[in-house]
Design a protein around this motif. Structure first.
Motif, PDB file in Angstrom:
ATOM      1  N   ASN A 154      -1.660  -8.516   7.395  1.00 45.30           N
ATOM      2  CA  ASN A 154      -1.455  -9.544   6.378  1.00 45.30           C
ATOM      3  C   ASN A 154      -0.080 -10.196   6.498  1.00 45.30           C
ATOM      4  OD1 ASN A 154      -2.547 -10.802   3.933  1.00 45.30           O
ATOM      5  ND2 ASN A 154      -0.757  -9.872   3.003  1.00 45.30           N
TER       6      ASN A 154
ATOM      7  N   PHE B 202       5.606  -4.129   2.015  1.00 40.55           N
ATOM      8  CA  PHE B 202       6.104  -5.471   1.699  1.00 40.55           C
ATOM      9  C   PHE B 202       5.072  -6.263   0.901  1.00 40.55           C
ATOM     10  CE2 PHE B 202       8.339  -3.948   5.356  1.00 40.55           C
ATOM     11  CZ  PHE B 202       9.649  -4.192   4.994  1.00 40.55           C
ATOM     12  N   CYS B 203       3.833  -6.301   1.407  1.00 44.03           N
ATOM     13  CA  CYS B 203       2.832  -7.101   0.698  1.00 44.03           C
ATOM     14  C   CYS B 203       1.805  -6.217   0.023  1.00 44.03           C
ATOM     15  CB  CYS B 203       2.160  -8.064   1.659  1.00 44.03           C
ATOM     16  SG  CYS B 203       1.133  -7.249   2.876  1.00 44.03           S
ATOM     17  N   ARG B 204       1.965  -4.896   0.112  1.00 43.01           N
ATOM     18  CA  ARG B 204       1.081  -3.916  -0.544  1.00 43.01           C
ATOM     19  C   ARG B 204      -0.353  -3.969  -0.032  1.00 43.01           C
ATOM     20  NH1 ARG B 204       4.700  -1.548  -4.658  1.00 43.01           N
ATOM     21  NH2 ARG B 204       6.482  -2.891  -4.406  1.00 43.01           N
ATOM     22  N   TRP B 205      -0.534  -4.456   1.172  1.00 49.42           N
ATOM     23  CA  TRP B 205      -1.866  -4.397   1.783  1.00 49.42           C
ATOM     24  C   TRP B 205      -2.136  -2.956   2.162  1.00 49.42           C
ATOM     25  CZ3 TRP B 205      -4.060  -2.950   6.417  1.00 49.42           C
ATOM     26  CH2 TRP B 205      -5.320  -3.492   6.722  1.00 49.42           C
ATOM     27  N   THR B 206      -3.364  -2.476   1.984  1.00 44.99           N
ATOM     28  CA  THR B 206      -3.691  -1.125   2.426  1.00 44.99           C
ATOM     29  C   THR B 206      -4.972  -1.177   3.238  1.00 44.99           C
ATOM     30  OG1 THR B 206      -5.111  -0.538   0.581  1.00 44.99           O
ATOM     31  CG2 THR B 206      -2.760  -0.171   0.272  1.00 44.99           C
TER      32      THR B 206
ATOM     33  N   ASP C 199      -8.082  -1.819   1.387  1.00 46.91           N
ATOM     34  CA  ASP C 199      -8.451  -3.180   0.972  1.00 46.91           C
ATOM     35  C   ASP C 199      -9.633  -3.713   1.764  1.00 46.91           C
ATOM     36  OD1 ASP C 199      -6.270  -2.976  -0.617  1.00 46.91           O
ATOM     37  OD2 ASP C 199      -5.395  -4.901  -0.061  1.00 46.91           O
TER      38      ASP C 199
ATOM     39  N   GLY D  57      -7.290 -17.959  -1.599  1.00 48.91           N
ATOM     40  CA  GLY D  57      -6.699 -16.635  -1.447  1.00 48.91           C
ATOM     41  C   GLY D  57      -7.445 -15.740  -0.476  1.00 48.91           C
TER      42      GLY D  57
ATOM     43  N   ILE E  84     -10.049 -12.766   4.694  1.00 48.89           N
ATOM     44  CA  ILE E  84      -9.124 -11.636   4.671  1.00 48.89           C
ATOM     45  C   ILE E  84      -9.861 -10.306   4.774  1.00 48.89           C
ATOM     46  CG2 ILE E  84      -7.185 -12.727   3.485  1.00 48.89           C
ATOM     47  CD1 ILE E  84      -8.238 -11.401   0.913  1.00 48.89           C
TER      48      ILE E  84
ATOM     49  N   VAL F 200       5.478  -5.020 -11.517  1.00 51.43           N
ATOM     50  CA  VAL F 200       6.754  -4.671 -10.889  1.00 51.43           C
ATOM     51  C   VAL F 200       7.491  -5.959 -10.553  1.00 51.43           C
ATOM     52  CG1 VAL F 200       7.899  -3.519  -8.957  1.00 51.43           C
ATOM     53  CG2 VAL F 200       5.781  -2.574  -9.873  1.00 51.43           C
TER      54      VAL F 200
ATOM     55  N   GLU G 284      10.445  -6.910  -8.387  1.00 50.99           N
ATOM     56  CA  GLU G 284      11.307  -6.265  -7.403  1.00 50.99           C
ATOM     57  C   GLU G 284      12.716  -6.836  -7.450  1.00 50.99           C
ATOM     58  OE1 GLU G 284       9.540  -6.110  -3.554  1.00 50.99           O
ATOM     59  OE2 GLU G 284       7.959  -4.755  -4.197  1.00 50.99           O
TER      60      GLU G 284
ATOM     61  N   ILE H 298       2.901  -7.798  -8.740  1.00 51.03           N
ATOM     62  CA  ILE H 298       4.153  -7.409  -8.098  1.00 51.03           C
ATOM     63  C   ILE H 298       4.849  -8.684  -7.646  1.00 51.03           C
ATOM     64  CG2 ILE H 298       5.208  -6.179  -6.176  1.00 51.03           C
ATOM     65  CD1 ILE H 298       2.655  -4.397  -6.192  1.00 51.03           C
TER      66      ILE H 298
ATOM     67  N   VAL I  48       0.057 -10.188  -5.857  1.00 53.66           N
ATOM     68  CA  VAL I  48       1.257  -9.737  -5.166  1.00 53.66           C
ATOM     69  C   VAL I  48       1.935 -10.972  -4.588  1.00 53.66           C
ATOM     70  CG1 VAL I  48       2.201  -8.254  -3.357  1.00 53.66           C
ATOM     71  CG2 VAL I  48       0.109  -7.592  -4.523  1.00 53.66           C
TER      72      VAL I  48
ATOM     73  N   TYR J  26       4.989 -12.085  -2.177  1.00 50.20           N
ATOM     74  CA  TYR J  26       5.847 -11.382  -1.223  1.00 50.20           C
ATOM     75  C   TYR J  26       6.396 -12.349  -0.185  1.00 50.20           C
ATOM     76  CZ  TYR J  26       1.784 -11.722   1.812  1.00 50.20           C
ATOM     77  OH  TYR J  26       0.740 -12.203   2.549  1.00 50.20           O
TER      78      TYR J  26
ATOM     79  N   ARG K 172      -1.234 -12.715  -2.555  1.00 52.78           N
ATOM     80  CA  ARG K 172      -2.541 -12.136  -2.325  1.00 52.78           C
ATOM     81  C   ARG K 172      -2.935 -11.352  -3.565  1.00 52.78           C
ATOM     82  NH1 ARG K 172      -1.987  -6.781  -0.792  1.00 52.78           N
ATOM     83  NH2 ARG K 172      -4.124  -6.783  -0.068  1.00 52.78           N
ATOM     84  N   ILE K 173      -4.197 -11.031  -3.649  1.00 52.96           N
ATOM     85  CA  ILE K 173      -4.666 -10.231  -4.779  1.00 52.96           C
ATOM     86  C   ILE K 173      -4.895  -8.819  -4.256  1.00 52.96           C
ATOM     87  CG2 ILE K 173      -6.466  -9.990  -6.535  1.00 52.96           C
ATOM     88  CD1 ILE K 173      -5.025 -12.591  -6.903  1.00 52.96           C
ATOM     89  N   ALA K 174      -4.232  -7.856  -4.857  1.00 50.10           N
ATOM     90  CA  ALA K 174      -4.364  -6.480  -4.388  1.00 50.10           C
ATOM     91  C   ALA K 174      -5.608  -5.842  -4.999  1.00 50.10           C
ATOM     92  CB  ALA K 174      -3.121  -5.685  -4.766  1.00 50.10           C
ATOM     93  N   MET K 175      -5.996  -4.723  -4.385  1.00 48.25           N
ATOM     94  CA  MET K 175      -7.164  -4.002  -4.886  1.00 48.25           C
ATOM     95  C   MET K 175      -6.836  -3.256  -6.179  1.00 48.25           C
ATOM     96  SD  MET K 175     -10.081  -3.243  -2.804  1.00 48.25           S
ATOM     97  CE  MET K 175     -10.072  -1.471  -2.577  1.00 48.25           C
TER      98      MET K 175
END
Ligand SMILES: [Zn+2]
Ligand SMILES: [Zn+2]
Ligand SMILES: [Zn+2]
Ligand SMILES: [Zn+2]
Lengths: 501, 188
Positions: free
Chosen positions: A76, A111-115, A118, A236, A255, B109, B111, B127, B145, B147, B154-157
């Protein structure tokens, strides 16, 4: 520190004609010339992963496509992914009533919290994930790419074959000279003669080439989804071009198709002077080390120039500029000032001397035999300096010499105020401290260009103590030599103000 | 910040309400009508200024050093109007962030050095990345999120986890080294 020297206010002219701040320049101690990133050879010393700091030999790095097999990049935002552990409870398969807790690992980007969760990648049971099938998910094109690569290689061989056939006249003599020697195989001979290894016969190449199946154009392309014009687009969920290019095998447009990719390796590079082929910079091999084995930055050898104070610059009016000169070397140096024209003439003179005898360089003895065996280096014509002067600078007379004492690291803590006698002209030298001297210059900006930057240029000579003893001169003179070098400086003194009268 | 304190002097309303179990260090700068919920940690040198109206902070938030939470009067607004700033539960305001919005949900959050402008409404689980600035007028949907240098989104899970352990740790340690503002209800 970086903001003091890493700006474009004071720029030095490199030997090749590039303008650079002093922190971007090298100083070759063998040919006593400034070198910039454009006029040195960059060589890759080692490949390493910047995350796990593993060194890979270059052959292995090439085999692994210059990627680390243990670390991953975030698809990402392209930063490095970190491993995170969690405990999940799993129902015991043997005993449905029992619940076991299990340690599981997944990758996340800080940094972008992508896991990896996801995109629905399963958590891993081991911490060091490798070859787990993430990156290899879409490898449908791999076979075709290998075929194409092979084909290109064959074409190259055929071409080389034809070329060699044409040049046979010359190489045949070469080979005769070597083949009579005992113990030399054909491959050896080719290597000694500087030729690439023997090629397969052209007939076999042609047979192999015939097996190749060219790509076939298809008329049936997948249909667009029916709702493509009616469904509202959620921006998005669309990948950016950067994200797609980072994943060339699949190039996902959503994505959901993002997959972690193996981390790119970094390289440690050494810089080599193009003229004398000595290293000007060579890092230590260990990736964790930030030290250098050889580091001939201009910052350690060439006097540094900074602007101290400026009077307001008004077109056509002389204003005073105070410039400090700092001697970074371990030896005293003597400065004198010349105009750019004089400096250019001096450089031209050196060049004509250089073409008649490349070995004689500024008082160095001829290198006799070693210069013959050295490969011929191409000395490029320096390009003209691309900067227009918008101010005149009045320099001290050419016979005014300013002596700068050597750099003494302890002097900074020495408050005794020990004053050395230099017999300076107080009109020129206004301040001295340790290895620094502040000099007064007068700048006259051009008229009618108010609002533009006032750019001035001048050159200065400085003495440099050459401590490198080449074998040829080591026998004749043991003493370190004093040589006089010249550097051109360009300064941006800031905006020219409107004249009040 | 000088202009803010001078504004504040014109509105003499010192109504600090600190719930039980909240840790508010004495060196923090709190001005105006502020309500701080239970288990919320306010570090020394954090700044909370209720200029345009009361600030209501929920439970289990962490407000770090140099963080600024300011309920500012919009330019040209009637000084007598009241704007209420509401902050939910489990939010983290990291070092030197600036929060000026009037509405924040839970588990967000902010930062380091991030900036959330006055007209940005933050839902839950968002975030705002380091040094990201949001100054337009918008409503951030859940789990957004922000960043990077270009403030990509982006939209986190999932929502970021609640910092329960960190709050527990701070509750134990901060008392040892700092004087605290006493818990006090609105009526006392
Ligand atoms: Zn150069
Ligand atoms: Zn690695
Ligand atoms: Zn990322
Ligand atoms: Zn050189």
């Amino acid at each position: 520190m970086a903001y003091l020297v890493r700006n474009d206010i004071v720029q030095y002219a490199c030997t090749c004609g590039q303008l650079r701040p002093i922190s971007f320049l090298y100083f070759c101690r063998h040919c006593l010339k400034l070198r910039c990133g454009f006029c040195v050879c960059h060589e890759v010393e080692s490949h390493y992963c910047s995350n796990c700091l593993e060194i890979l030999p270059s052959a292995e790095a090439r085999l692994k496509k210059n990627r680390c097999q243990a670390c991953f990049d975030c698809p990402n935002c392209l930063n490095t992914l970190a491993v995170r552990g969690t405990t999940v409870s799993v129902r015991d398969p043997d005993d449905p009533g029992k619940v076991n807790s299990q340690k599981k690992y997944y990758h996340a980007c800080f940094f972008c919290r992508w896991t990896t969760r996801d995109v629905g990648l399963p958590d891993q049971a081991v911490q060091t994930v490798s070859a787990n099938g993430w990156a290899q998910k879409n490898t449908s094109n791999v076979q075709r790419i290998t075929v194409l690569l092979e084909h290109a290689k064959l074409l190259g061989m055929l071409e080389r074959h034809e070329r060699e056939q044409r040049e046979k006249k010359f190489t045949a003599r070469f080979r005769r000279n070597f083949t009579h020697l005992p113990g030399l195989t054909a491959a050896h001979v080719r290597k000694r003669a500087g030729l690439p290894p023997e090629l397969p016969a052209p007939s076999t190449i042609k047979v192999n080439l015939a097996e190749f199946q060219p790509a076939v154009a298809k008329e049936t392309v997948p249909e667009l989804p029916t709702d493509i014009f009616t469904k509202e687009l959620d921006i998005g969920t669309v990948t950016t071009l950067t994200q797609r290019f980072a994943q060339p095998e699949t190039q996902p447009d959503s994505i959901e198709g993002l997959l972690p990719s193996y981390k790119h390796l970094s390289t440690k590079q050494s810089q080599r002077c193009r003229e004398c082929e000595h290293n000007v910079s060579k890092p230590e091999l260990n990736p964790a080390s930030i030290k250098f084995k050889i580091q001939q930055a201009a910052y350690f050898y060439v006097p540094e120039v900074r602007i101290v104070t400026l009077e307001p610059l008004i077109g056509g009016k002389p204003s005073e500029v105070v410039i400090v000169f700092i001697n970074p070397s371990q030896h005293p140096t003597t400065l004198s000032f010349i105009t750019l024209q004089e400096a250019e003439e001096e450089i031209k003179q050196h060049q004509t001397e250089g073409t008649t005898d490349t070995a004689v360089q500024q008082g160095e003895a001829p290198l006799s035999l070693s210069s013959l065996t050295k490969p011929v280096t191409v000395v490029e014509e320096p390009r003209p300096i691309d900067i227009s002067m918008t101010g005149e600078v009045q320099l001290p007379a050419a016979d005014v010499e300013i002596v700068l004492p050597p750099k003494d690291d302890a002097a900074e803590y020495d408050d005794s105020g020990e004053i050395q006698q230099f017999h300076d002209d107080p009109k020129i030298v206004i301040h001295r401290r340790a290895n620094k001297a502040s000099l007064r210059f007068t700048v006259v900006p051009k008229t009618d260009i108010a609002g533009e930057n006032c750019v001035i240029g001048f050159a200065f000579r400085y003495t440099y103590v050459n401590r490198i003893s080449t074998p040829a001169i080591a026998t004749s003179e043991q003493k370190p030599q004093k040589v006089q070098l010249c550097t051109r400086i360009f300064m941006n003194c800031g905006k020219i103000l409107e004249g009040t009268q | 910040m000088s202009s803010i304190s001078s504004h504040h002097d014109a509105k003499p309303k010192h109504d600090l309400k600190i719930a039980l179990h909240a840790i508010v260090c004495h060196e923090s700068k709190l001005r105006g009508d502020i309500t701080i919920g239970a288990h919320t940690i306010v570090h020394p040198r954090a700044t909370i200024i209720a200029e345009a109206g009361p600030i209501i902070i929920g439970e289990s938030n962490i407000i770090e050093e140099q963080a600024h939470i300011i309920n500012r009067l919009p330019p040209g607004a009637d000084p007598s109007s009241q704007i209420v700033m509401e902050i939910g539960n489990g939010n983290v305001f990291e070092v030197d962030c600036l929060f000026e919005s009037t509405k924040m949900g839970d588990q967000n959050v902010l930062e380091v050095k991030s900036h959330v402008g006055r007209e940005v409404e933050i839902k839950s689980g968002c975030i705002i990345g380091a040094a990201c600035k949001l100054t337009g007028k918008e409503v951030l949907p859940e789990n957004t999120v922000v960043y990077g240098r270009n403030c990509a989104r982006r939209i986190a899970m999932d929502k970021p986890p609640i910092q329960t352990l960190q709050i527990e740790f701070l509750t134990k340690t901060l008392v040892n080294y700092h004087h605290l503002k006493k818990p006090r209800s609105a009526n006392s």
